[in-house]
Motif scaffolding. Structure first.
Motif, PDB file in Angstrom:
ATOM      1  N   UNK A  20      33.238  45.171  48.038  1.00  0.00           N
ATOM      2  CA  UNK A  20      33.514  45.456  46.705  1.00  0.00           C
ATOM      3  C   UNK A  20      32.401  46.119  46.245  1.00  0.00           C
ATOM      4  N   UNK A  21      31.834  47.040  46.958  1.00  0.00           N
ATOM      5  CA  UNK A  21      30.822  47.774  46.530  1.00  0.00           C
ATOM      6  C   UNK A  21      31.438  48.848  45.462  1.00  0.00           C
ATOM      7  N   UNK A  22      31.045  49.147  44.292  1.00  0.00           N
ATOM      8  CA  UNK A  22      31.208  49.978  43.368  1.00  0.00           C
ATOM      9  C   UNK A  22      31.937  51.203  43.849  1.00  0.00           C
ATOM     10  N   UNK A  23      30.939  51.938  44.810  1.00  0.00           N
ATOM     11  CA  UNK A  23      31.691  53.385  45.019  1.00  0.00           C
ATOM     12  C   UNK A  23      32.985  53.352  46.003  1.00  0.00           C
ATOM     13  N   UNK A  34      33.583  38.952  33.558  1.00  0.00           N
ATOM     14  CA  UNK A  34      33.260  40.133  33.183  1.00  0.00           C
ATOM     15  C   UNK A  34      34.503  40.944  33.062  1.00  0.00           C
ATOM     16  N   UNK A  35      35.476  41.004  34.138  1.00  0.00           N
ATOM     17  CA  UNK A  35      36.679  41.682  33.937  1.00  0.00           C
ATOM     18  C   UNK A  35      37.646  40.965  32.964  1.00  0.00           C
ATOM     19  N   UNK A  36      37.782  39.859  33.133  1.00  0.00           N
ATOM     20  CA  UNK A  36      39.059  39.087  32.194  1.00  0.00           C
ATOM     21  C   UNK A  36      38.492  38.795  30.988  1.00  0.00           C
ATOM     22  N   UNK A  37      37.325  38.580  30.665  1.00  0.00           N
ATOM     23  CA  UNK A  37      36.902  38.194  29.213  1.00  0.00           C
ATOM     24  C   UNK A  37      36.342  39.211  28.664  1.00  0.00           C
ATOM     25  N   UNK A  38      35.420  39.883  29.301  1.00  0.00           N
ATOM     26  CA  UNK A  38      34.683  40.916  28.429  1.00  0.00           C
ATOM     27  C   UNK A  38      35.190  42.377  28.718  1.00  0.00           C
ATOM     28  N   UNK A  39      36.362  42.460  29.427  1.00  0.00           N
ATOM     29  CA  UNK A  39      36.879  43.937  29.790  1.00  0.00           C
ATOM     30  C   UNK A  39      36.421  44.980  30.609  1.00  0.00           C
ATOM     31  N   UNK A  40      35.366  44.345  31.572  1.00  0.00           N
ATOM     32  CA  UNK A  40      34.777  45.535  32.165  1.00  0.00           C
ATOM     33  C   UNK A  40      35.795  45.989  33.341  1.00  0.00           C
ATOM     34  N   UNK A  41      35.605  47.192  33.920  1.00  0.00           N
ATOM     35  CA  UNK A  41      36.487  47.593  35.156  1.00  0.00           C
ATOM     36  C   UNK A  41      35.952  46.712  36.317  1.00  0.00           C
ATOM     37  N   UNK A  42      37.004  46.852  37.497  1.00  0.00           N
ATOM     38  CA  UNK A  42      36.563  46.132  38.390  1.00  0.00           C
ATOM     39  C   UNK A  42      35.670  46.794  39.421  1.00  0.00           C
ATOM     40  N   UNK A  43      35.149  47.990  38.920  1.00  0.00           N
ATOM     41  CA  UNK A  43      34.216  48.589  39.808  1.00  0.00           C
ATOM     42  C   UNK A  43      32.989  48.766  38.834  1.00  0.00           C
TER      43      UNK A  43
END
Lengths: 226, 226
Positions: free
Chosen positions: B164-167, B85-94
């Motif tokens: 690694x909770x988003x908040x 999700x982060x590396x390929x689709x470009x989402x942020x880590x949070x």
DNA sequence: CTTCCGGTTTAGCCTAGCCTAATTCACCGT
DNA sequence: ACGGTGAATTAGGCTAGGCTAAACCGGAAG
């Protein structure tokens, strides 16, 4: 509110509506989902009270606008994941149906749109089926017909399969048929509505296709030198 | 046999075992999963009779070998999807935790392995956590410690986050901290176990970190010119 | 107009997971 | 050795979604 189960029902109804016009029967839904008719009736009450189908006892069901939109979104996710699995991860076209069936239930507009963008906004999935837009509309595929309606002498390029169950696709593989294959219709057999064809560029001189097969293949006129 | 719910329980137990050694309490599982302790007790009976945990009333639970393997596979899928999700689709880590939480439940060895290969067999996920191998073993990350254990004067490179909770991740973003950030420990405050640091290369001269934060950051000695 | 038959629906039951309320245990301090 | 107390467990109930068996339409055939 939307569960996996309700999504499966809505998707099934959408796909059955495509064939049978209006008033999808509960038993046809049951057959498609591998459930009992009684279970379907129960679910129809739930779908109705949530406003996703129009339903009256003994009269079949139809999707409402909301229901159709949900179903379309599910189909969109399904076909995007199939495209990803085949195009990006290298799966064969007959291996992806069940996986996509699971992945399609991850509901996230962001994920779907990012995936769509990553894949380069594909128009069709690996089986030639059109992928709905984010707004739930199809780019309608014009000018395609079922192979069962082709006449002798026609050169047809296969552009889609109606049934993407894995076993059907594997059958096509063993016949040497796939998306993009060009066949010339040699002979029709009205007795069992089967058909003899020549696969252009194939190893076998002649190939016999049952009606079960020809009714599930979409084609367009093959351009001679393309 | 394995359901989403059981996978979540096994994963929670695995992660709690990492901290508390042996005998995970039912209430800690309940807290982590946002469920009631009574529900956990009920589930423990099921997990026990399926051979996934060792459980005796009032004595806490531990994973069996089988249970641990299932949990590891779930963690592996979770972290591979986060990487995708982060590396390929470009989402942020949070933004990826909740999505990965759903995707991880698609159980398919083929899919997992193909995804792993496509990503180039990554060693860690976007939060610095190690990704288990296909055989369920970790490449152990040696020499890392919690920032809360660092001494004044140390130059620490952040290599992982414990939670690694988003908040929590968004909080780190707003502090200007991320994977690879180098901080120099300036001062410790024993009163509330908080810490003042200087972010090397950051805009703010000084930054104050609560113990809640320092106890969830992993670091290694920063190499001066790397 | 009646009868029959196949498809549809209702009734009643089951499992998975979760909840709240009530009970039981284990351990600690005296 | 004996309560107290907080944690853990049991008891009982709820919802979603499925199943079987029995009852019920509705349209075609006589």
């Amino acid at each position: 509110m939307l569960t996996e189960s309700t999504e499966n029902y809505l998707k099934a109804i959408l796909q059955l509506e495509a064939d049978k016009a209006d008033g999808v029967s509960t038993s046809s839904i049951a057959e498609r989902l591998g459930a009992q008719p009684a279970s379907v009736t129960g679910m129809m009450h739930k779908l109705k009270e949530r406003g996703w189908v129009k339903y009256e006892r003994y009269k079949g069901v139809d999707l409402t606008e909301t229901g159709r939109r949900h179903a379309m979104e599910t189909v969109r996710r399904h076909r995007l994941w199939e495209t990803f699995l085949v195009g990006t991860l290298g799966f064969a076209w007959d291996e992806v149906h069940d996986l996509a069936e699971q992945l399609e239930h991850v509901r996230s507009t962001d994920l779907t749109d990012q995936l769509d963008a990553f894949l380069g906004h594909p128009q069709t999935d690996p089986h030639g089926d059109p992928i709905p837009n984010a707004d739930g509309t199809f780019r309608t595929s014009v000018g395609r017909a079922l192979l069962s309606d082709a006449q002798v002498g026609i050169c047809a390029k296969i552009v889609g399969v109606g049934d993407s169950q894995d076993d059907f696709l594997r059958h096509l593989n063993s016949l040497g048929l796939g998306l993009g294959t060009v066949v010339e219709v040699k002979e029709l057999f009205p007795f069992d509505r089967s058909m003899a064809v020549h696969i252009v560029g194939g190893v076998e001189a002649r190939c016999h296709l049952s009606s079960r097969v020809t009714q599930n293949l979409w084609w367009v006129e093959a351009v001679p030198d393309a």
